[in-house]
Design an enzyme around this catalytic site. Sequence first.
Site, short mmCIF file in Angstrom:
data_model
loop_
_atom_site.label_atom_id
_atom_site.label_comp_id
_atom_site.label_asym_id
_atom_site.label_seq_id
_atom_site.Cartn_x
_atom_site.Cartn_y
_atom_site.Cartn_z
N HIS A 203 0.83 -1.22 0.00
CA HIS A 203 0.00 0.00 0.00
C HIS A 203 0.85 1.24 0.00
O HIS A 203 0.58 2.20 -0.69
CB HIS A 203 -0.87 0.03 1.25
CG HIS A 203 -1.94 -0.99 1.22
ND1 HIS A 203 -2.63 -1.37 2.33
CD2 HIS A 203 -2.40 -1.70 0.20
CE1 HIS A 203 -3.49 -2.29 1.98
NE2 HIS A 203 -3.36 -2.51 0.70
N ARG A 310 -3.26 -8.41 -17.40
CA ARG A 310 -3.46 -9.57 -16.53
C ARG A 310 -4.87 -9.46 -15.95
O ARG A 310 -5.15 -8.52 -15.21
CB ARG A 310 -2.48 -9.54 -15.35
CG ARG A 310 -1.02 -9.75 -15.72
CD ARG A 310 -0.19 -9.74 -14.44
NE ARG A 310 1.14 -10.28 -14.64
CZ ARG A 310 2.23 -9.53 -14.80
NH1 ARG A 310 2.16 -8.22 -14.80
NH2 ARG A 310 3.41 -10.10 -14.97
N GLU A 445 6.15 -19.71 -21.77
CA GLU A 445 6.68 -19.69 -20.41
C GLU A 445 6.99 -21.09 -19.89
O GLU A 445 7.40 -21.26 -18.75
CB GLU A 445 5.76 -18.90 -19.46
CG GLU A 445 4.29 -19.16 -19.60
CD GLU A 445 3.41 -18.19 -18.81
OE1 GLU A 445 3.91 -17.34 -18.08
OE2 GLU A 445 2.18 -18.33 -18.94
N ASN A 468 9.12 -14.49 -16.48
CA ASN A 468 9.00 -14.74 -15.04
C ASN A 468 8.80 -16.22 -14.76
O ASN A 468 9.40 -16.80 -13.87
CB ASN A 468 7.81 -13.96 -14.45
CG ASN A 468 7.86 -12.50 -14.82
OD1 ASN A 468 8.89 -12.01 -15.26
ND2 ASN A 468 6.75 -11.78 -14.67
N ASP A 469 7.93 -16.84 -15.57
CA ASP A 469 7.72 -18.28 -15.42
C ASP A 469 8.74 -19.08 -16.21
O ASP A 469 9.18 -20.14 -15.75
CB ASP A 469 6.29 -18.66 -15.86
CG ASP A 469 5.30 -18.41 -14.75
OD1 ASP A 469 5.58 -18.82 -13.61
OD2 ASP A 469 4.24 -17.79 -15.00
N ARG A 479 10.03 -19.02 -8.45
CA ARG A 479 10.23 -17.58 -8.62
C ARG A 479 10.02 -16.78 -7.34
O ARG A 479 10.46 -15.63 -7.24
CB ARG A 479 9.34 -17.04 -9.75
CG ARG A 479 7.86 -17.13 -9.48
CD ARG A 479 7.06 -16.91 -10.76
NE ARG A 479 6.52 -15.55 -10.86
CZ ARG A 479 5.66 -15.17 -11.80
NH1 ARG A 479 5.26 -16.01 -12.74
NH2 ARG A 479 5.20 -13.96 -11.82
N CYS A 516 6.79 -10.07 -22.49
CA CYS A 516 6.07 -9.31 -21.47
C CYS A 516 6.53 -9.67 -20.05
O CYS A 516 6.02 -9.14 -19.08
CB CYS A 516 4.57 -9.50 -21.61
SG CYS A 516 4.05 -11.19 -21.36
C1 PEP Z 1 5.53 -14.22 -16.94
O1 PEP Z 1 5.44 -15.35 -16.46
O2 PEP Z 1 6.61 -13.74 -17.36
C2 PEP Z 1 4.36 -13.33 -17.01
C3 PEP Z 1 4.40 -12.18 -17.64
O3 PEP Z 1 3.24 -13.75 -16.36
P1 PEP Z 1 3.00 -13.63 -14.77
O4 PEP Z 1 4.12 -12.84 -14.18
O5 PEP Z 1 1.66 -12.98 -14.63
O6 PEP Z 1 3.00 -15.07 -14.37
MG MG Z 2 3.50 -16.27 -16.11
#
Ligand code: PEP
Ligand code: MG
Length: 594
Positions: A203, A310, A445, A468-469, A479, A516
Site C-alpha cells: 500500500h 493480466r 513460459e 518470469n515463469d 520464482r 512481457c
Molecule cells: C511471466 O510469467 O513472465 C508473465 C508475464 O506472467 P505472470 O508474471 O503474470 O505469471
Molecule cells: Mg507467467
Amino acid sequence: MKKPKGDPALPDEVVLEGVAASSGMIVGPCFLYLEPFWQPEPRVIPEGEVAGQIVLFQQSVDKARQELTHSFQNTLEQLGKDVAEILEMQIAFLEDRIFLQEVEDTIEKKHYDAAYATFLIFRQKKEYFLQMSNEYFRERAFDIQHLKEMIIKNILGRGTNIAVSLSKPAIVIANTLSPSDTVQLFRQHVLGMATNKGGKTSHTAIVARSLGVPAVVGLKKITEVVKTGDIIVLDGNEGRVILNPTAETIARYKEQQRIFSTREERLLKESAYETRTKDGKRIHVQANIEFEHEVQQLLKVGADGVGLFRTEGLFMKSADLPSEAEQATIYSNIARQVYPNKVVIRTLDIGGDKMVAGLINTKEENPFLGWRAIRFWLDHKTGFLAQLKAILQANTRGNVQILLPMISGLGEIFQVRELLEEARETLRKEGKPFGESIDLGIMIEIPSVVVMADILAREVDFFSIGTNDLVQYTLAVDRGNEKVANLYSHFHPAVLRMVKMTIDAGRQANIPVGMCGEMAGDPLAVPILLAMGFENLSASHAVIPEIKNIIRELSLSDCRALYEQICRINITSEVIRVVRDFYREHFPELPEEE
Ligand code: PEP
Ligand code: MG
C-alpha cells in the site's frame, strides 16, 4: 545496518537498507506515525452469549464497511483512483460471505468471543496470503490485517481513527501506511514515506507513487530508531535511508535530487514519442497492466498500447466472479482508450501463487506444476466461454488480441480454438456486436513450447515470452522462494538460448514475437533483446520512460557486438558482469541496476 565513520562530536551516520518503492530522494524531518492496536485475549463465552457475539461481529463488519465506503470517496478525491482501488478491494473482502462465515462458525463452534474469533480467522487468512510467491498477492495480507484491526476496534468500541495530522511538511515513518492513514495525515505535507513492512506493491508503495513522493519500504525496524523531528535522507531510488546525515551527505543528496528530477522530467517528455534505436529501427514499447485505471498512466508515458492485461485482478476484486457484461465493459473501455494501438488481453492465469477465493480452494502439493491458468480454465468451460465472449465484444474496432497463459502443447490450443468458435456462434445467436477476426497468441513460459516453437508458430498468430515463469521452469527455481533467489536469473545462458530459439521460430513462421516478462523491463537486458531482434517489449508503465531512453541511445550494431560476446559465455555471473560493463560504458550517468 552499517555505520560509516564520522566526526566523533556528532552521532554517526546510520544507513538502513530497504526496498525502493517509489523513486526520488528527499532530505527532511521525520514524523513518526504509530497507531496503537489492541490484540484481544482469548475469551471463551457461554452458549447463551453466542448469538449476541455473532450479531456484534456482523455489526462491526457493517460499520467497517461504511467507514471504508466513506473513506473511498475522500481517497478518490484526494489521492486518485489508484489508491481508492485498494479500498474497493478491502470493501470486497468484507462482502465475501464465505470468509465472514468462518468467523461466525468459530464463535459458534469454539465459543470464542467476536474479537478473538476475528483475530484468529483474519490472522489465518493473512498467513495464507503471506505464503503466496506473487508479491502483489502477498501484499494483500496487509489488506486483511487492516480490516482485522478495524473490525476488532469496532467490536471493542475503541474507535478507528486517531486524530493525527501533519502540520508541517515531513517524511512519514510508520509500520505500514494504509490509504486512509495517508488521507488523515494531510497529503500536502507528506514529503516521503519510510515503513518497516512492505514490498514494491505494498500500500505504501502504491500511495507514494500516486502522490509522486519517494518511498522506501521493508526497513524492518525504522520506527524503533527515529523520532519525530530527526532529519533524514530518504533515497527512493536505491531503497536507502540515512539517519544523522552529515552536512556533506545532505549537500550531496540535494544535488543528486536536483539531477534526478531534471532527468525524470526529460525522460517523461521524450517518452511521449515513438521509439527508434539510434540507427532507426522502430521498437514498440507496450505496457503491462492489471487494472483499467492504469491506462491513464500508460498514455502519459507514451506506451504503444497494452502488451499484457493480466485479468486476475478482476476476479480478485469481489466475492462473485465478474459477469460477461462486466468484463466486456472493462475490456471495451481499455480497447477504446488505447485505440488505434492494441490491447493484448490474457485469459485468466490463476493457480500457482495467484489464488481466487471461491474458484480454487484446494491445496496442491506442487501448485506451480498443477491445476493453473489454461488447465484450470479449460476445466471450467462456462467461465472461460464468458471471458472469451467478453473479449470478442471488446474487439469491435479490431485492436484486441487474445493471449493464453501456461500453454504446454498443441492440444490446448486446439481446444481453445473450438471454444472460441463456440463463443462467436453464441454471440451471433444472441445478436451481440463483436469483432469476428481476432489474433490468438500464446505465452511462451514453459520449456516444452520453446522446444516445439516451430510447430506451434504455425497454429497461433503471435508469441509473447513470459520470462518470469520461463526462468522458473527452465532452471527449476521457484520464482518466489528467497532461499533460491540467487539461482533465479534471466541472464542464465540456458534462458537466453530459450528466448533466442523462440524468436527464431517466430521469424521462420512469420509471426510476431514479443516479451512481457520482467526481463523486458530490465534496462540491463534490453540491449540483448534488441540484438536478438525483438520489436515488441512490454513492461510496467513505471519503467517505460527509462526503457525508451535506453533504446533511443543505442544502435543495433552496439547491441549485436554485446550479444556476440555474451553468446561465448556459459556462466550467468559472467554474463551479468559483461552486460553491466556495457551499461556503464553507455549510460555512465545512471545508478547501477541490481
Ligand atoms: C511471466 O510469467 O513472465 C508473465 C508475464 O506472467 P505472470 O508474471 O503474470 O505469471
Ligand atoms: Mg507467467
